[in-house]
Scaffold this active site. Structure first.
Site, PDB file in Angstrom:
ATOM      1  N   LYS A 136     -34.590  -0.461  -3.533  1.00  0.00           N
ATOM      2  CA  LYS A 136     -34.840   0.168  -2.359  1.00  0.00           C
ATOM      3  C   LYS A 136     -35.170   1.670  -2.605  1.00  0.00           C
ATOM      4  O   LYS A 136     -34.540   2.264  -3.476  1.00  0.00           O
ATOM      5  CB  LYS A 136     -33.826   0.106  -1.547  1.00  0.00           C
TER       6      LYS A 136
ATOM      7  N   ASP B 297     -22.909  -2.800   0.128  1.00  0.00           N
ATOM      8  CA  ASP B 297     -22.109  -1.689   0.229  1.00  0.00           C
ATOM      9  C   ASP B 297     -22.456  -0.784   1.386  1.00  0.00           C
ATOM     10  O   ASP B 297     -23.671  -0.585   1.754  1.00  0.00           O
ATOM     11  CB  ASP B 297     -22.287  -0.570  -0.982  1.00  0.00           C
TER      12      ASP B 297
ATOM     13  N   ASP C 242     -27.159  -5.684   3.719  1.00  0.00           N
ATOM     14  CA  ASP C 242     -26.845  -4.841   2.423  1.00  0.00           C
ATOM     15  C   ASP C 242     -25.518  -5.127   2.280  1.00  0.00           C
ATOM     16  O   ASP C 242     -24.781  -5.676   3.169  1.00  0.00           O
ATOM     17  CB  ASP C 242     -27.249  -3.490   2.789  1.00  0.00           C
TER      18      ASP C 242
END
Length: 279
Positions: free
Chosen positions: A201, A79, A77
């Site tokens: 997600k 962030d 991922d």
């Protein structure tokens, strides 16, 4: 020997489908490279090698990444994992919530690991999500470069310089690349952003797409995540997950196989996984 032939999109899709069904070496013999503004697709054939797509700011580069049977991949991922965006995004979402007379804490609780449009649809279904997203982007522009990379991100990516890796993000490719480059990090060989999936997600679509682009089975992928939605997406995809506690506490990350405080703390877990899966 690398051969490029020009085909229609349907012909290229059919070639990919047939190669996948044949399995083995043939499964890595064709890839589809989409070129913006063109109505056709270049089909790429290679003997014993896998050439895959990496989309960077509208530029599509061919990367020879091999296709050995023991190849695995590490997916990140962005962030909360590679980029410390927590403070800036908290200000952005709080500002938007105040602007729309919404509870900032409630809004914030629905942002982690999700695409902004998905968050807006959940917390303010009465609003036009596309229009509100543009407002969010305006607030983001005011933050400038307040999105530093984590100091240990470079060391982790250096471990993978000879490995397959990529990122799966709820952000957009130009923004993500700008932040990674500003922090001195390399461009990901594969970058799956919010525009490349129909469902963000916690749906597994993004991680499954990254595994497909890297030509690695989902069970042979390790995911580094920070948010419950991302952990759920990777687990549903059948991947191993390490969660870093940069934005969430342990009790929110129970779905991960392993947990670490920082990326640096995750290095032994990553190397152990690579050692065990690369005899």
């Amino acid at each position: 020997m690398l051969t490029l032939t020009r085909q229609t999109p349907e012909q290229a899709r059919r070639a990919l489908r047939n190669a996948t069904l044949r399995g083995g070496e043939a499964a890595g013999a064709a890839a589809a490279i989409h070129r913006p503004g063109e109505g056709d697709v270049v089909a790429v054939d290679a003997a014993g090698k896998m050439v895959r797509q990496a989309a960077h700011e509208g530029l599509h580069h061919l990367h020879d990444i091999g296709a050995g049977a023991t190849d695995k991949a590490v997916l990140f991922d962005v962030d909360g994992v590679l980029v410390d965006s927590y403070p800036a995004y908290r200000r952005i979402w709080s500002r938007w919530a105040d602007h729309r007379n919404l509870d900032p804490d409630l809004v914030w609780s629905h942002t982690h690991g999700r695409r902004p449009v998905d968050t807006i649809q959940v917390v303010a279904p009465h609003l036009d999500a596309a229009a509100e997203y543009q407002l969010i982007r305006e607030f983001m522009a005011h933050e400038g470069d307040n999105f530093p990379v984590y100091p240990d991100a470079a060391a982790v990516l250096h471990l993978l310089k000879d490995r397959r890796w990529g990122v799966v993000t709820s952000g957009r490719t130009p923004t993500v690349l700008h932040r990674l480059r500003a922090g001195g990090l390399p461009d990901p060989p594969v970058l799956v952003d919010s525009s490349q999936v129909r469902r963000g997600k916690p749906d597994p679509e993004g991680y499954l797409r990254a595994a497909q682009l890297l030509n690695v089975p989902a069970p042979d992928c390790l995911v580094i995540e920070d948010a419950p939605a991302g952990v759920a997406a990777a687990r549903t995809a059948g991947m191993t997950v390490i969660a870093v506690r940069t934005t969430h506490a342990d009790d929110e990350l129970t779905g991960a196989h392993h947990r670490a405080d920082t990326l640096s703390d995750a290095i032994p877990l990553i190397t152990d996984w690579l050692d065990r899966t690369h005899p």
